[in-house]
Design a protein around this motif. Structure first.
Motif, mmCIF file in Angstrom:
data_model
loop_
_atom_site.group_PDB
_atom_site.id
_atom_site.type_symbol
_atom_site.label_atom_id
_atom_site.label_comp_id
_atom_site.label_asym_id
_atom_site.label_seq_id
_atom_site.Cartn_x
_atom_site.Cartn_y
_atom_site.Cartn_z
ATOM 1 N N ALA A 187 0.849 -1.193 0.000
ATOM 2 C CA ALA A 187 0.000 0.000 0.000
ATOM 3 C C ALA A 187 0.887 1.246 0.000
ATOM 4 O O ALA A 187 1.813 1.360 0.800
ATOM 5 C CB ALA A 187 -0.907 -0.006 1.227
ATOM 6 N N ILE A 188 0.584 2.165 -0.894
ATOM 7 C CA ILE A 188 1.387 3.402 -0.948
ATOM 8 C C ILE A 188 0.579 4.624 -0.543
ATOM 9 O O ILE A 188 1.111 5.720 -0.441
ATOM 10 C CB ILE A 188 1.970 3.618 -2.356
ATOM 11 C CG1 ILE A 188 0.850 3.788 -3.389
ATOM 12 C CG2 ILE A 188 2.909 2.497 -2.738
ATOM 13 C CD1 ILE A 188 1.337 4.213 -4.751
ATOM 14 N N THR A 189 -0.719 4.444 -0.322
ATOM 15 C CA THR A 189 -1.548 5.535 0.191
ATOM 16 C C THR A 189 -2.382 5.002 1.354
ATOM 17 O O THR A 189 -2.680 3.804 1.439
ATOM 18 C CB THR A 189 -2.494 6.078 -0.894
ATOM 19 O OG1 THR A 189 -3.328 5.013 -1.377
ATOM 20 C CG2 THR A 189 -1.712 6.682 -2.052
ATOM 21 N N GLY A 190 -2.730 5.893 2.254
ATOM 22 C CA GLY A 190 -3.552 5.500 3.381
ATOM 23 C C GLY A 190 -2.828 4.683 4.424
ATOM 24 O O GLY A 190 -3.441 4.105 5.311
ATOM 25 N N SER A 191 -1.501 4.618 4.339
ATOM 26 C CA SER A 191 -0.731 3.840 5.315
ATOM 27 C C SER A 191 -0.551 4.636 6.599
ATOM 28 O O SER A 191 -0.419 5.853 6.592
ATOM 29 C CB SER A 191 0.648 3.497 4.738
ATOM 30 O OG SER A 191 1.432 2.855 5.725
ATOM 31 N N GLU A 192 -0.576 3.953 7.724
ATOM 32 C CA GLU A 192 -0.348 4.621 9.000
ATOM 33 C C GLU A 192 1.121 4.936 9.200
ATOM 34 O O GLU A 192 1.479 5.727 10.079
ATOM 35 C CB GLU A 192 -0.845 3.729 10.153
ATOM 36 C CG GLU A 192 -2.352 3.468 10.106
ATOM 37 C CD GLU A 192 -2.797 2.565 11.236
ATOM 38 O OE1 GLU A 192 -1.923 2.123 12.014
ATOM 39 O OE2 GLU A 192 -4.006 2.294 11.347
ATOM 40 N N HIS A 193 1.989 4.335 8.431
ATOM 41 C CA HIS A 193 3.423 4.530 8.583
ATOM 42 C C HIS A 193 3.974 5.312 7.398
ATOM 43 O O HIS A 193 3.414 5.292 6.297
ATOM 44 C CB HIS A 193 4.148 3.182 8.692
ATOM 45 C CG HIS A 193 3.601 2.300 9.771
ATOM 46 N ND1 HIS A 193 3.810 2.545 11.103
ATOM 47 C CD2 HIS A 193 2.828 1.182 9.687
ATOM 48 C CE1 HIS A 193 3.194 1.611 11.817
ATOM 49 N NE2 HIS A 193 2.604 0.775 10.975
ATOM 50 N N ARG A 194 5.052 6.019 7.627
ATOM 51 C CA ARG A 194 5.711 6.722 6.532
ATOM 52 C C ARG A 194 6.292 5.695 5.563
ATOM 53 O O ARG A 194 6.926 4.734 5.959
ATOM 54 C CB ARG A 194 6.831 7.614 7.063
ATOM 55 C CG ARG A 194 6.373 8.764 7.912
ATOM 56 C CD ARG A 194 7.554 9.641 8.302
ATOM 57 N NE ARG A 194 8.062 10.383 7.156
ATOM 58 C CZ ARG A 194 9.255 10.979 7.130
ATOM 59 N NH1 ARG A 194 10.066 10.889 8.168
ATOM 60 N NH2 ARG A 194 9.636 11.652 6.065
ATOM 61 N N ILE A 195 6.065 5.928 4.304
ATOM 62 C CA ILE A 195 6.603 5.031 3.281
ATOM 63 C C ILE A 195 8.078 5.348 3.088
ATOM 64 O O ILE A 195 8.466 6.502 2.923
ATOM 65 C CB ILE A 195 5.841 5.199 1.960
ATOM 66 C CG1 ILE A 195 4.388 4.780 2.138
ATOM 67 C CG2 ILE A 195 6.492 4.386 0.847
ATOM 68 C CD1 ILE A 195 3.525 5.033 0.924
ATOM 69 N N GLN A 196 8.892 4.310 3.093
ATOM 70 C CA GLN A 196 10.333 4.474 2.886
ATOM 71 C C GLN A 196 10.655 4.229 1.414
ATOM 72 O O GLN A 196 10.347 3.165 0.877
ATOM 73 C CB GLN A 196 11.107 3.502 3.767
ATOM 74 C CG GLN A 196 10.933 3.763 5.261
ATOM 75 C CD GLN A 196 11.674 2.739 6.089
ATOM 76 O OE1 GLN A 196 11.657 1.552 5.787
ATOM 77 N NE2 GLN A 196 12.346 3.197 7.132
ATOM 78 N N ILE A 197 11.267 5.227 0.787
ATOM 79 C CA ILE A 197 11.541 5.153 -0.638
ATOM 80 C C ILE A 197 13.032 5.271 -0.894
ATOM 81 O O ILE A 197 13.668 6.258 -0.502
ATOM 82 C CB ILE A 197 10.788 6.263 -1.391
ATOM 83 C CG1 ILE A 197 9.277 6.062 -1.235
ATOM 84 C CG2 ILE A 197 11.176 6.275 -2.867
ATOM 85 C CD1 ILE A 197 8.448 7.117 -1.910
ATOM 86 N N ALA A 198 13.582 4.274 -1.561
ATOM 87 C CA ALA A 198 14.993 4.299 -1.959
ATOM 88 C C ALA A 198 15.107 5.021 -3.296
ATOM 89 O O ALA A 198 14.292 4.815 -4.193
ATOM 90 C CB ALA A 198 15.539 2.875 -2.069
ATOM 91 N N VAL A 199 16.118 5.878 -3.411
ATOM 92 C CA VAL A 199 16.263 6.675 -4.625
ATOM 93 C C VAL A 199 17.724 7.067 -4.800
ATOM 94 O O VAL A 199 18.456 7.216 -3.806
ATOM 95 C CB VAL A 199 15.358 7.931 -4.559
ATOM 96 C CG1 VAL A 199 15.778 8.850 -3.425
ATOM 97 C CG2 VAL A 199 15.333 8.684 -5.883
ATOM 98 N N ASN A 200 18.141 7.215 -6.055
ATOM 99 C CA ASN A 200 19.492 7.699 -6.333
ATOM 100 C C ASN A 200 19.696 9.029 -5.630
ATOM 101 O O ASN A 200 18.891 9.952 -5.778
ATOM 102 C CB ASN A 200 19.653 7.867 -7.853
ATOM 103 C CG ASN A 200 21.066 8.202 -8.259
ATOM 104 O OD1 ASN A 200 21.675 9.134 -7.741
ATOM 105 N ND2 ASN A 200 21.603 7.454 -9.197
ATOM 106 N N TRP A 201 20.767 9.148 -4.857
ATOM 107 C CA TRP A 201 20.914 10.306 -3.978
ATOM 108 C C TRP A 201 21.161 11.615 -4.719
ATOM 109 O O TRP A 201 21.043 12.690 -4.138
ATOM 110 C CB TRP A 201 22.019 10.065 -2.949
ATOM 111 C CG TRP A 201 23.425 10.066 -3.463
ATOM 112 C CD1 TRP A 201 24.076 9.029 -4.036
ATOM 113 C CD2 TRP A 201 24.355 11.140 -3.418
ATOM 114 N NE1 TRP A 201 25.361 9.384 -4.364
ATOM 115 C CE2 TRP A 201 25.559 10.680 -3.989
ATOM 116 C CE3 TRP A 201 24.311 12.456 -2.948
ATOM 117 C CZ2 TRP A 201 26.691 11.485 -4.115
ATOM 118 C CZ3 TRP A 201 25.445 13.249 -3.070
ATOM 119 C CH2 TRP A 201 26.616 12.760 -3.650
ATOM 120 N N SER A 202 21.435 11.563 -6.034
ATOM 121 C CA SER A 202 21.562 12.795 -6.809
ATOM 122 C C SER A 202 20.297 13.099 -7.616
ATOM 123 O O SER A 202 20.284 13.997 -8.452
ATOM 124 C CB SER A 202 22.767 12.703 -7.759
ATOM 125 O OG SER A 202 22.592 11.663 -8.707
#
Length: 217
Positions: free
Chosen positions: A114-129
């Motif tokens: 689930a990416i919406t309506g979650s009680e927890h913050r979604i952790q997203i990995a992404v290229n740091w630049s």
């Protein structure tokens, strides 16, 4: 030597002394845009090739890590970096030419996440630049910066992140690596080229070229 011959010699001399502008193509786009044997290749190649051909000036191309290319642009060591999305941080030290296209960012997750309506913050990995980091933070999600997309994808598969955000053109070149993950529309940014803030003539030339090459809405 008559007057016409002198004018011809001067014209040839002026052409010979035109300094080639330097382009850095980042290696963070997974083949969406590259440069081999004097030609641009990849999904984005037609757009950039059109703009560069329209400018009609000599140029050199280097394939560089994105972080290094941006640092060189900031230090006035290179004239242009592409492909890049626009971000406020980059605007502080370079000039973003008229947008050439819109960059759609996709969020890839494991099935059923689930990416919406979650009680927890979604952790997203992404290229740091990546230019998408500010967007991820603005949406209230937690950023996990990594060195490259493949590492971020691996974190999602191992459950160490809920998702990975990747530009759509880059994702289109990574279908094998992303197999089994579910794409979600996430955000959009203008995409195109960043030009050295001191090279105003190149800025003007590319703004005009992009008007001719930008796809019709």
């Amino acid at each position: 030597m008559n007057g016409f011959e002198l004018i011809g010699v001067l014209a040839l001399s002026a052409t010979a002394t035109v300094q080639a502008y330097s382009i850095a193509v980042t290696d963070a786009n997974a083949g969406a845009l590259s440069y081999h044997d004097g030609q641009f290749t990849g999904h984005l190649a037609p757009l950039y090739q059109c703009a560069i051909d329209t400018v009609d000036q000599p140029f050199t191309v280097s394939i560089l890590p994105q972080v290094r290319a941006l640092r060189m642009l900031e230090n006035n060591e290179i004239d242009m970096v592409l492909p890049l999305a626009q971000s406020g941080e980059r605007d502080d030290y370079a000039y973003f030419a008229a947008p050439l296209y819109t960059v759609r960012y996709l969020l890839f997750t494991l099935p059923g996440v689930a990416i919406t309506g979650s009680e927890h913050r979604i952790q997203i990995a992404v290229n740091w630049s990546s230019a998408s980091i500010a967007l991820i933070e603005a949406l209230g999600h937690e950023v996990i910066p990594v060195d490259h997309h493949e590492l971020a994808i691996g974190m999602v598969r191992r459950g160490r992140a809920h998702g990975v955000v990747i530009p759509e053109p880059t994702a289109a070149a990574m279908t094998e690596e992303l197999a089994g993950l579910v794409p979600h529309d996430y955000a959009q940014l203008p995409g195109g080229v960043y030009v050295n803030k001191h090279n105003t003539s190149l800025q003007t030339a590319f703004n005009m070229a992009i008007q001719d090459c930008r796809p019709a809405p």
